[in-house]
Design a protein around this motif. Structure first.
Motif, PDB file in Angstrom:
ATOM      1  N   PRO A 183       0.835  -1.207   0.000  1.00 20.54           N
ATOM      2  CA  PRO A 183       0.000   0.000   0.000  1.00 20.54           C
ATOM      3  C   PRO A 183       0.866   1.252   0.000  1.00 20.54           C
ATOM      4  O   PRO A 183       1.958   1.265   0.574  1.00 20.54           O
ATOM      5  CB  PRO A 183      -0.790  -0.126   1.309  1.00 20.54           C
ATOM      6  CG  PRO A 183       0.079  -0.973   2.196  1.00 20.54           C
ATOM      7  CD  PRO A 183       0.750  -1.950   1.272  1.00 20.54           C
ATOM      8  N   ARG A 213     -14.054   3.101  -0.492  1.00 22.12           N
ATOM      9  CA  ARG A 213     -13.472   1.880   0.069  1.00 22.12           C
ATOM     10  C   ARG A 213     -13.147   0.841  -1.005  1.00 22.12           C
ATOM     11  O   ARG A 213     -12.638  -0.231  -0.690  1.00 22.12           O
ATOM     12  CB  ARG A 213     -14.430   1.292   1.106  1.00 22.12           C
ATOM     13  CG  ARG A 213     -14.596   2.180   2.337  1.00 22.12           C
ATOM     14  CD  ARG A 213     -15.674   1.656   3.258  1.00 22.12           C
ATOM     15  NE  ARG A 213     -17.004   1.820   2.662  1.00 22.12           N
ATOM     16  CZ  ARG A 213     -18.131   1.354   3.206  1.00 22.12           C
ATOM     17  NH1 ARG A 213     -18.079   0.676   4.336  1.00 22.12           N
ATOM     18  NH2 ARG A 213     -19.285   1.551   2.613  1.00 22.12           N
ATOM     19  N   GLY A 230     -16.728  -5.470   2.197  1.00 21.65           N
ATOM     20  CA  GLY A 230     -15.571  -5.704   3.046  1.00 21.65           C
ATOM     21  C   GLY A 230     -15.632  -6.946   3.899  1.00 21.65           C
ATOM     22  O   GLY A 230     -14.620  -7.343   4.490  1.00 21.65           O
ATOM     23  N   ASP A 273      -9.842   2.360  -0.690  1.00 21.55           N
ATOM     24  CA  ASP A 273      -9.505   1.235   0.189  1.00 21.55           C
ATOM     25  C   ASP A 273      -9.758   1.688   1.621  1.00 21.55           C
ATOM     26  O   ASP A 273      -9.215   2.711   2.058  1.00 21.55           O
ATOM     27  CB  ASP A 273      -8.032   0.844   0.004  1.00 21.55           C
ATOM     28  CG  ASP A 273      -7.650  -0.421   0.759  1.00 21.55           C
ATOM     29  OD1 ASP A 273      -8.299  -0.731   1.770  1.00 21.55           O
ATOM     30  OD2 ASP A 273      -6.686  -1.090   0.347  1.00 21.55           O
ATOM     31  N   ALA A 274     -10.577   0.920   2.345  1.00 20.77           N
ATOM     32  CA  ALA A 274     -10.905   1.299   3.719  1.00 20.77           C
ATOM     33  C   ALA A 274      -9.661   1.383   4.592  1.00 20.77           C
ATOM     34  O   ALA A 274      -9.573   2.226   5.496  1.00 20.77           O
ATOM     35  CB  ALA A 274     -11.891   0.292   4.311  1.00 20.77           C
ATOM     36  N   GLU A 275      -8.657   0.523   4.325  1.00 15.01           N
ATOM     37  CA  GLU A 275      -7.452   0.511   5.148  1.00 15.01           C
ATOM     38  C   GLU A 275      -6.533   1.695   4.860  1.00 15.01           C
ATOM     39  O   GLU A 275      -5.575   1.928   5.599  1.00 15.01           O
ATOM     40  CB  GLU A 275      -6.697  -0.800   4.942  1.00 15.01           C
ATOM     41  CG  GLU A 275      -7.480  -2.016   5.437  1.00 15.01           C
ATOM     42  CD  GLU A 275      -6.693  -3.300   5.303  1.00 15.01           C
ATOM     43  OE1 GLU A 275      -5.535  -3.240   4.837  1.00 15.01           O
ATOM     44  OE2 GLU A 275      -7.233  -4.370   5.664  1.00 15.01           O
ATOM     45  N   LEU A 276      -6.795   2.428   3.787  1.00 17.91           N
ATOM     46  CA  LEU A 276      -5.971   3.592   3.449  1.00 17.91           C
ATOM     47  C   LEU A 276      -6.575   4.911   3.941  1.00 17.91           C
ATOM     48  O   LEU A 276      -6.016   5.967   3.684  1.00 17.91           O
ATOM     49  CB  LEU A 276      -5.765   3.680   1.933  1.00 17.91           C
ATOM     50  CG  LEU A 276      -4.774   2.707   1.306  1.00 17.91           C
ATOM     51  CD1 LEU A 276      -4.745   2.893  -0.211  1.00 17.91           C
ATOM     52  CD2 LEU A 276      -3.382   2.901   1.890  1.00 17.91           C
ATOM     53  N   ARG A 277      -7.698   4.827   4.641  1.00 15.84           N
ATOM     54  CA  ARG A 277      -8.381   6.066   5.025  1.00 15.84           C
ATOM     55  C   ARG A 277      -7.496   6.959   5.897  1.00 15.84           C
ATOM     56  O   ARG A 277      -7.405   8.160   5.674  1.00 15.84           O
ATOM     57  CB  ARG A 277      -9.692   5.737   5.738  1.00 15.84           C
ATOM     58  CG  ARG A 277     -10.508   6.967   6.067  1.00 15.84           C
ATOM     59  CD  ARG A 277     -11.902   6.628   6.534  1.00 15.84           C
ATOM     60  NE  ARG A 277     -12.692   7.815   6.798  1.00 15.84           N
ATOM     61  CZ  ARG A 277     -13.960   7.800   7.155  1.00 15.84           C
ATOM     62  NH1 ARG A 277     -14.596   6.645   7.295  1.00 15.84           N
ATOM     63  NH2 ARG A 277     -14.618   8.927   7.384  1.00 15.84           N
ATOM     64  N   HIS A 278      -6.848   6.372   6.905  1.00 13.82           N
ATOM     65  CA  HIS A 278      -6.020   7.190   7.799  1.00 13.82           C
ATOM     66  C   HIS A 278      -4.775   7.704   7.063  1.00 13.82           C
ATOM     67  O   HIS A 278      -4.341   8.842   7.278  1.00 13.82           O
ATOM     68  CB  HIS A 278      -5.623   6.379   9.033  1.00 13.82           C
ATOM     69  CG  HIS A 278      -6.779   6.017   9.910  1.00 13.82           C
ATOM     70  ND1 HIS A 278      -7.582   6.967  10.498  1.00 13.82           N
ATOM     71  CD2 HIS A 278      -7.286   4.805  10.275  1.00 13.82           C
ATOM     72  CE1 HIS A 278      -8.524   6.362  11.210  1.00 13.82           C
ATOM     73  NE2 HIS A 278      -8.369   5.055  11.083  1.00 13.82           N
ATOM     74  N   THR A 279      -4.213   6.866   6.199  1.00 17.28           N
ATOM     75  CA  THR A 279      -3.062   7.298   5.407  1.00 17.28           C
ATOM     76  C   THR A 279      -3.442   8.467   4.514  1.00 17.28           C
ATOM     77  O   THR A 279      -2.713   9.460   4.401  1.00 17.28           O
ATOM     78  CB  THR A 279      -2.544   6.129   4.536  1.00 17.28           C
ATOM     79  OG1 THR A 279      -2.158   5.056   5.393  1.00 17.28           O
ATOM     80  CG2 THR A 279      -1.361   6.555   3.689  1.00 17.28           C
TER      81      THR A 279
END
Length: 550
Positions: free
Chosen positions: A363, A414, A476, A387-393
């Motif tokens: 990522p 997402r 998801g 991508d839900a996992e990239l939200r904070h990034t």
């Protein structure tokens, strides 16, 4: 921090040089970005050079780490430096710098067991570097980094003795003189009152080489009398207002030499600023084109392209192929999107987005997203993480970009299919807030799913899956566990359409069954009235299939 001078060019000198070059480019990055007017005034040459050398440093450090006792040979370190720069090369100047380092490594590694070389070896390395970089550029232009590299090699050839420090200093001084002369060779530089940005970066790298062998920091280089001149200023009023290609396309390519020769010819006909560097089956391809998809397809025909980056230069962009043209103005609005595969990178790029490729298991970091926002060169940017996992990034990247004066809106997409829906309603001419609301609404109204293969045994919402099982994930969460890809995809699609929908989007990965799209289209056509289906090729996207329903 004081450096211990290196007497010979050995593995430790390679390591020291790379580290010092990274530090030097880090100090000069913003200055180099500010004077970047050729071949495109996109303000990222310094950053691209820094990222290229950063990749070289990582590769060299990895080689040293692999040795528990002793140290690598000169050939080991030089090859690692060149390989790291090649795979991490960014932009036009970064790609050329990668070839310069590769050219040096080819000379330094000619005797694989040699512990070190002296000034004579350094002379040969600099000469071969300059020549090979020039050969890698389809249409060399004087007044650029190529001119500076050739001048450095010429000056090194005239240095007395075989002391590496003397040869490095001669090369540096020759490069400085050539850099100062670049405005007289390229009118766009003279008009802006700056020297060539790529050449300025190379001088910084050569200054680090001097410090490696002498322990003395090289003098600071003056880049120009003032920063970039915008197109509306009086100095540029008489320049041609002529647009060039809309996209920058960069990718790594695994291919044979003969196929790359044909690729060069095809890409040369598609656009400009063509640079193809590398060898031994691995290449880095850089070109500016109007048809980003065609540039990627040409790579597919030649071999296996990956790490594809497509940047849309935006409205008002200016390319230069030798004629005098003004630097481009900042676009009003742009879209930056993270995409999981090469095919989607082409699709998003053709729709006007600047893309960041998220390779499976790799990522992007927030810094890479910030760099993409800068490359978009716009006052307002809509960021799609997909991508839900990239939200904070993505949120961290947005905050940094805002601190630099860019208005950024983060839409929490997402999945890439939600990004496609958002991009479909994007209208850059309406008010920013209205555009963001419309795109957010379209993304939120799109349910998303994917079909993938389980890598290991694990607990899921649908029960226990085994390695090799086919998983159908909806929004998801694992909703279906099956053994057949097409059957699992059909079950997932039926579940999604049970709640209604008007449009189905299918994005096929490279490893998806050839008949799956036809089967699912038929299923929708026969069972769900008034529902349309669109199909895209996603390339190496990780998942076998992405599904969107809106």
């Amino acid at each position: 921090m004081a450096q211990v001078p290196q007497t010979f060019f050995d593995a430790l000198a390679v390591r020291t040089w790379c580290g010092l070059a990274l530090e030097s480019l880090g100090r000069a990055r913003e200055e180099i970005d500010a004077i970047n007017v050729y071949p495109v005034a996109d303000g990222d040459t310094g950053t691209n050079l820094y990222l290229t050398v950063e990749s070289a440093v990582a590769a060299v450090e990895a080689v040293f780490t692999a040795y528990d006792v002793g140290r690598p040979t000169l050939a080991d370190a030089a090859r690692a430096m060149a390989h790291g720069a090649l795979i991490g090369a960014r932009g036009n100047s970064g790609t050329i710098l990668a070839q310069l380092l590769r050219g040096m490594a080819q000379v330094l590694a000619v005797d694989g067991e040699r512990a070190h070389t002296d000034g004579s070896g350094l002379r040969l390395a600099l000469r071969h570097a300059a020549d090979s970089a020039r050969q890698a550029v389809a249409h060399p232009v004087e007044g650029t980094v190529l001119t500076v590299a050739s001048a450095a090699a010429d000056a090194a050839a005239g240095a007395e003795g075989d002391d590496c420090g003397a040869v490095a200093r001669a090369a540096y001084e020759g490069a400085r003189a050539a850099l100062a002369a670049t405005p007289g060779q390229l009118a766009v530089l003279e008009r802006a009152g700056v020297v060539d940005a790529g050449g300025r970066g190379l001088v910084a790298v050569l200054g680090a080489l001097v410090e490696t062998f002498t322990g003395e920091a090289a003098p600071v280089v003056v880049s120009g009398t003032h920063a970039r001149v915008e197109p509306e200023t009086e100095e540029c009023a008489d320049a041609q207002d002529e647009s060039g290609p809309a996209f920058e396309v960069i990718y790594l390519l695994e291919a044979e030499d003969a196929a790359v020769d044909r690729l060069r010819q095809r890409l040369d006909g598609l656009g400009d600023s063509l640079v193809v560097v590398g060898g031994d089956g691995l290449w880095n391809v850089h070109v500016h084109v109007d048809d980003a998809g065609a540039a990627v397809e040409a790579g597919v025909e030649a071999g296996r392209p990956y790490r594809i980056r497509i940047t849309h230069f935006g409205a008002g962009d200016v390319h230069t192929t030798g004629a005098e043209r003004p630097p481009r103005e900042r676009a009003q609005r742009a879209v930056v999107a993270v995409v999981p595969g090469e095919g989607l990178a082409g699709l998003y790029g053709e729709a006007g987005a600047t893309t960041v490729l998220a390779r499976p298991g790799e990522p992007p970091a927030s810094g890479e997203l910030v760099q993409a926002v800068r490359r978009a060169h716009a006052r307002e940017v809509v960021l799609l993480p997909n991508d839900a996992e990239l939200r904070h990034t993505a949120a961290a990247a947005a905050e940094q970009a805002r601190a630099e004066g860019i208005r950024v809106a983060l839409i929490p997409t997402r999945s890439a299919v939600q990004g496609i829906a958002a991009l479909a309603v994007h209208e850059p001419d309406r008010r920013f807030d209205e555009d963001v609301v419309s795109m957010t609404s379209a993304a939120g109204a799109t349910r998303y799913a994917e079909v993938a293969v389980a890598e290991r045994q694990s607990w899921t919402m649908a029960g226990i899956c085994q390695a090799g099982d086919v998983l159908g994930l909806v929004d998801g969460d694992v909703a279906v566990i099956g053994t057949d890809v097409t059957a699992t995809a059909e079950t997932v699609l039926d579940r999604m359409l049970s709640a209604g929908g008007e449009l189905v989007t299918l994005v096929l990965g490279d490893e998806a069954p050839e008949t799956i799209a036809e089967h699912l289209e038929a299923r929708v056509r026969e069972s769900y009235l008034a529902v349309d289906t669109v199909v895209y090729r996603g390339g190496r996207q990780g998942a076998l299939l992405l599904i969107g329903v809106e």
